[in-house]
Design a protein around this motif. Structure first.
Motif, short mmCIF file in Angstrom:
data_model
loop_
_atom_site.label_atom_id
_atom_site.label_comp_id
_atom_site.label_asym_id
_atom_site.label_seq_id
_atom_site.Cartn_x
_atom_site.Cartn_y
_atom_site.Cartn_z
N PHE A 99 0.82 -1.22 0.00
CA PHE A 99 0.00 0.00 0.00
C PHE A 99 0.85 1.27 0.00
O PHE A 99 0.49 2.26 -0.63
CB PHE A 99 -0.95 -0.01 1.19
CG PHE A 99 -2.21 -0.79 0.93
CD1 PHE A 99 -3.30 -0.19 0.32
CD2 PHE A 99 -2.30 -2.12 1.27
CE1 PHE A 99 -4.46 -0.91 0.06
CE2 PHE A 99 -3.46 -2.85 1.03
CZ PHE A 99 -4.54 -2.24 0.41
N GLU A 100 1.97 1.24 0.68
CA GLU A 100 2.83 2.42 0.68
C GLU A 100 3.43 2.66 -0.70
O GLU A 100 3.58 3.81 -1.14
CB GLU A 100 3.92 2.27 1.74
CG GLU A 100 3.37 2.44 3.16
CD GLU A 100 4.33 2.01 4.24
OE1 GLU A 100 5.38 1.39 3.90
OE2 GLU A 100 4.06 2.27 5.43
N ASP A 147 0.73 4.18 -2.74
CA ASP A 147 0.49 5.56 -2.34
C ASP A 147 1.51 6.51 -2.96
O ASP A 147 1.19 7.66 -3.28
CB ASP A 147 0.54 5.66 -0.81
CG ASP A 147 -0.21 6.87 -0.28
OD1 ASP A 147 -1.31 7.14 -0.78
OD2 ASP A 147 0.31 7.54 0.63
N ARG A 148 2.73 6.03 -3.12
CA ARG A 148 3.79 6.87 -3.71
C ARG A 148 3.63 7.03 -5.22
O ARG A 148 4.19 7.96 -5.80
CB ARG A 148 5.16 6.28 -3.39
CG ARG A 148 5.60 6.47 -1.95
CD ARG A 148 7.07 6.13 -1.77
NE ARG A 148 7.32 4.71 -1.96
CZ ARG A 148 7.34 3.82 -0.97
NH1 ARG A 148 7.09 4.20 0.27
NH2 ARG A 148 7.60 2.55 -1.22
N LEU A 195 -2.65 6.93 4.36
CA LEU A 195 -2.73 6.80 2.90
C LEU A 195 -3.52 7.94 2.28
O LEU A 195 -4.51 8.41 2.84
CB LEU A 195 -3.40 5.48 2.52
CG LEU A 195 -2.65 4.17 2.73
CD1 LEU A 195 -3.55 3.01 2.30
CD2 LEU A 195 -1.35 4.15 1.96
N GLU A 196 -3.10 8.36 1.09
CA GLU A 196 -3.88 9.32 0.31
C GLU A 196 -4.58 8.64 -0.87
O GLU A 196 -5.62 9.12 -1.32
CB GLU A 196 -2.99 10.46 -0.18
CG GLU A 196 -2.51 11.34 0.97
CD GLU A 196 -1.79 12.59 0.50
OE1 GLU A 196 -1.53 12.71 -0.72
OE2 GLU A 196 -1.49 13.43 1.36
N VAL A 197 -4.06 7.53 -1.35
CA VAL A 197 -4.72 6.80 -2.43
C VAL A 197 -6.00 6.16 -1.87
O VAL A 197 -5.99 5.58 -0.79
CB VAL A 197 -3.80 5.73 -3.05
CG1 VAL A 197 -3.45 4.63 -2.07
CG2 VAL A 197 -4.43 5.15 -4.31
N ARG A 243 -6.97 12.68 -3.96
CA ARG A 243 -6.15 12.35 -2.80
C ARG A 243 -6.26 13.43 -1.71
O ARG A 243 -6.30 13.11 -0.52
CB ARG A 243 -4.69 12.15 -3.23
CG ARG A 243 -4.49 10.84 -4.00
CD ARG A 243 -3.04 10.64 -4.40
NE ARG A 243 -2.84 9.34 -5.04
CZ ARG A 243 -1.82 8.54 -4.81
NH1 ARG A 243 -0.89 8.89 -3.96
NH2 ARG A 243 -1.70 7.38 -5.45
N ARG A 248 -7.75 13.11 2.09
CA ARG A 248 -7.00 13.57 3.26
C ARG A 248 -7.88 14.45 4.15
O ARG A 248 -7.88 14.34 5.38
CB ARG A 248 -5.77 14.34 2.80
CG ARG A 248 -4.85 14.85 3.88
CD ARG A 248 -3.93 13.76 4.43
NE ARG A 248 -4.47 13.05 5.57
CZ ARG A 248 -4.56 11.72 5.66
NH1 ARG A 248 -4.17 10.94 4.69
NH2 ARG A 248 -5.06 11.15 6.72
#
Length: 264
Positions: free
Chosen positions: A37-38, A41-42, A100-102, A212, A216
């Motif tokens: 997931f990270e 997200d990037r 997470l933003e995704v 995203r 947030r």
């Protein structure tokens, strides 16, 4: 233990331990989930992630065989060590999902029990198959929600219903989950991933930076007061107005055509 499948801007991550009903208490599983997931997200080209499980369960939560003292799981014969196992193990998941933003859509294909239910609540949108079952069942094992369920569940279904679920440990079906707002949609089993992809595609069709930042704000809105959210909104809006996608959306509307968003 995880499968990943990319279809354009949508990434599907599948918990792939069906013989064990997809437990998530092992450190190696936590590491794998966090890494996947990270990385997503990037990557701004990933506009939505779908999380589901292989086999008949979304996730049965903890592996009961590893809940005996010194079995190598979360529980240790030393209480101090048990605390550290939680802190540096499964408790990393809610913190990671909160950051997470995704956007993440949970496609709950079967049983979501204990930490498995809490994993579903960590996602942004939940879609359930008709065969799905849900239980905040820690109390039946003589333990408490150690992975953040006491914070997560009330924010979705309300304090009274969350308390009833947590203190009785009762299992509910997909229809009841829909009734109390735990999930957004219930569909026939064979239509589950199709529905999840439909929602993901609608999300992915929008400008990714705006999506995203909106996510947030929604997440921060669970904790911050209105004044702080307005301040954050003003700062994020100044960023959004400066994207090419914002210009594209306005131009497409004026020119009466479909917009093409590039994430710029």
């Amino acid at each position: 233990m995880l499968l990943q499948e990319r279809d354009g801007s949508i990434l599907t991550i599948t918990l792939n331990m069906p013989e064990k009903r997809n437990p998530i208490s092992d450190v190696a599983v936590v590491d794998a989930i966090c890494t996947a997931f990270e990385e997503a997200d990037r990557d701004i080209s990933v506009r939505c992630v779908i999380l589901t499980g292989a086999g008949t369960a979304f996730s049965a939560g903890g592996d009961l065989k590893q809940m005996r003292p010194d079995s190598g799981g979360l529980r240790s014969g030393n209480p101090v060590e048990t605390r550290r196992n939680y802190k540096y193990g499964i408790q990393r998941l809610p913190l990671m999902f909160q950051a997470l933003e995704v956007p993440v859509v949970a496609a709950v294909n079967g049983h979501a029990i204990g930490a498995g239910l809490d994993l579903a609540t960590m996602c942004d949108v939940r879609v359930a198959a008709e065969s799905a079952k849900f239980a905040e069942s820690f109390v039946k094992l003589g333990i408490i929600p150690g992975d953040g369920g006491a914070w997560l569940l009330p924010r979705i279904v309300g304090f009274s219903r969350a308390t009833e679920l947590a203190l009785t440990g009762e299992m509910i079906d997909a229809a009841e989950a829909l009734k109390i707002g735990l999930v957004s949609h219930v569909v026939p089993n064979d239509d589950l991933l199709g529905k999840a992809r439909e929602i993901a595609a609608k999300i992915a069709a929008n400008p990714p930076h705006a999506v995203r930042m909106t996510k947030r704000l929604l997440r921060e809105g669970q904790m911050a007061d209105l004044k702080n959210i307005l301040e954050m909104s003003a700062a994020m809006q100044s960023l959004a107005h400066n994207t090419r996608d914002n210009d594209e959306a306005i131009n497409a509307f004026i020119e009466k055509r479909a917009p093409v968003f590039t994430g710029e």
